[in-house]
Design a protein around this motif. Structure first.
Motif, short mmCIF file in Angstrom:
data_model
loop_
_atom_site.label_atom_id
_atom_site.label_comp_id
_atom_site.label_asym_id
_atom_site.label_seq_id
_atom_site.Cartn_x
_atom_site.Cartn_y
_atom_site.Cartn_z
N ARG A 36 0.83 -1.22 0.00
CA ARG A 36 0.00 0.00 0.00
C ARG A 36 0.86 1.27 0.00
N GLU A 37 2.04 1.19 0.66
CA GLU A 37 2.96 2.33 0.68
C GLU A 37 3.65 2.52 -0.67
N GLY A 38 3.64 1.47 -1.49
CA GLY A 38 4.28 1.55 -2.80
C GLY A 38 5.72 1.06 -2.81
N LYS A 39 6.14 0.36 -1.75
CA LYS A 39 7.50 -0.18 -1.72
C LYS A 39 7.67 -1.20 -2.85
N HIS A 40 6.64 -1.99 -3.07
CA HIS A 40 6.60 -2.93 -4.19
C HIS A 40 5.15 -3.32 -4.42
N THR A 91 23.85 -16.20 11.21
CA THR A 91 25.32 -16.19 11.17
C THR A 91 25.80 -14.84 10.69
N THR A 92 26.96 -14.42 11.20
CA THR A 92 27.52 -13.13 10.81
C THR A 92 28.55 -13.30 9.70
N ALA A 93 29.17 -14.50 9.60
CA ALA A 93 30.18 -14.74 8.57
C ALA A 93 29.52 -14.77 7.20
N LYS A 94 30.17 -14.10 6.24
CA LYS A 94 29.62 -14.06 4.87
C LYS A 94 29.93 -15.37 4.16
N SER A 95 28.94 -15.89 3.46
CA SER A 95 29.14 -17.13 2.74
C SER A 95 29.70 -16.84 1.35
N ALA A 96 30.13 -17.89 0.68
CA ALA A 96 30.73 -17.76 -0.65
C ALA A 96 29.71 -17.31 -1.69
N SER A 97 28.46 -17.63 -1.45
CA SER A 97 27.43 -17.31 -2.45
C SER A 97 26.72 -15.98 -2.17
N THR A 98 27.39 -15.08 -1.45
CA THR A 98 26.77 -13.80 -1.11
C THR A 98 26.38 -13.02 -2.36
N GLU A 99 27.25 -13.06 -3.36
CA GLU A 99 27.00 -12.30 -4.59
C GLU A 99 25.71 -12.76 -5.27
N SER A 100 25.56 -14.08 -5.39
CA SER A 100 24.36 -14.59 -6.05
C SER A 100 23.11 -14.30 -5.21
N LYS A 101 23.27 -14.29 -3.87
CA LYS A 101 22.14 -13.98 -3.00
C LYS A 101 21.67 -12.54 -3.22
N THR A 102 22.65 -11.61 -3.29
CA THR A 102 22.28 -10.20 -3.49
C THR A 102 21.67 -10.00 -4.87
N THR A 103 22.21 -10.68 -5.88
CA THR A 103 21.69 -10.57 -7.24
C THR A 103 20.25 -11.09 -7.29
N ARG A 104 20.01 -12.24 -6.66
CA ARG A 104 18.67 -12.83 -6.65
C ARG A 104 17.69 -11.94 -5.89
N SER A 105 18.14 -11.40 -4.75
CA SER A 105 17.30 -10.54 -3.94
C SER A 105 16.90 -9.30 -4.74
N ARG A 106 17.87 -8.71 -5.44
CA ARG A 106 17.60 -7.52 -6.24
C ARG A 106 16.62 -7.84 -7.38
N ALA A 107 16.82 -9.00 -7.99
CA ALA A 107 15.94 -9.41 -9.09
C ALA A 107 14.50 -9.58 -8.61
N THR A 108 14.34 -10.18 -7.43
CA THR A 108 13.01 -10.39 -6.84
C THR A 108 12.34 -9.04 -6.57
N THR A 110 13.03 -6.12 -7.91
CA THR A 110 12.75 -5.44 -9.18
C THR A 110 11.48 -5.99 -9.82
N ALA A 111 11.34 -7.33 -9.79
CA ALA A 111 10.14 -7.96 -10.36
C ALA A 111 8.89 -7.53 -9.61
N LEU A 112 8.97 -7.48 -8.28
CA LEU A 112 7.81 -7.07 -7.48
C LEU A 112 7.46 -5.60 -7.71
N LYS A 113 8.47 -4.78 -7.99
CA LYS A 113 8.21 -3.35 -8.22
C LYS A 113 7.44 -3.12 -9.52
N ARG A 114 7.52 -4.08 -10.43
CA ARG A 114 6.79 -3.95 -11.70
C ARG A 114 5.30 -4.25 -11.53
N GLU A 115 4.95 -4.93 -10.43
CA GLU A 115 3.56 -5.31 -10.19
C GLU A 115 2.77 -4.14 -9.61
#
Length: 174
Positions: A36-40, A91-108, A110-115
């Motif tokens: 309702r606020e327009g975040k996505h 956990t506070t330690a960063k995992s090896a797949s942090t980059e893919s996690k951030t990419t996937r999160s951003r993609a999700t 972005t997709a929700l913002k189009r709705e």
């Protein structure tokens, strides 16, 4: 990530002895507010509810996965995954797949913002609630109503009765 105040409200519900679904309701409400606020946006009210339940499970709310045959295998698997994530200590330690996690999160996001935000309108939420209720047997709905009336208290019951009478009167004119 859910807001801190949402987690605090859910924990207060837990301390008060309220059910897991009531605790999860706080996260669903937060998600509806975000839309309702327009975040996505969301495609439907069902999607807003699903995102809220996922957040609740990940925050540690003891919600069971849906029963076999009620939803798709993928949905049940995701619910189990979210519940498992909620049981683990953060956990506070960063995992090896942090980059893919951030990419996937951003993609999700972005997709929700189009709705659109129509999925969180009062009309859409009402329709979703009525549809969901219609899938439940009458005995289950009746039991829920009786439990609600029992936990309401005299003054709240009186106020609800007055409101119902007012609604009936208003609808009688149309």
């Amino acid at each position: 990530m859910p807001e801190r105040k949402t987690v605090a409200r859910a924990q207060a519900d837990k301390r008060a002895g309220k059910s897991a679904s009531t605790q999860a309701g706080e996260f669903v409400k937060e998600e509806v507010d975000h839309v309702r606020e327009g975040k996505h946006g969301v495609r439907s009210a069902k999607q807003a509810v699903a995102i809220g339940l996922s957040k609740a499970r990940r925050a540690g709310v003891a919600l069971r996965s849906p029963k076999k045959g009620t939803t798709s295998e993928a949905t049940r698997k995701k619910a189990a995954q979210d519940s498992a994530a909620g049981k683990r200590k953060p956990t506070t330690a960063k995992s090896a797949s942090t980059e893919s996690k951030t990419t996937r999160s951003r993609a999700t996001t972005t997709a929700l913002k189009r709705e659109s935000s129509a999925g969180a309108s009062p009309k859409a939420l009402s329709k979703q609630a009525k549809t969901a209720a219609s899938h439940r047997p009458a005995a289950s709905r009746s039991a829920a109503a009786k439990k609600a009336a029992k936990t309401k208290g005299a003054s709240a019951r009186s106020a609800a009765a007055k409101k119902a009478a007012h609604t009936r009167a208003a609808r009688a004119h149309h």
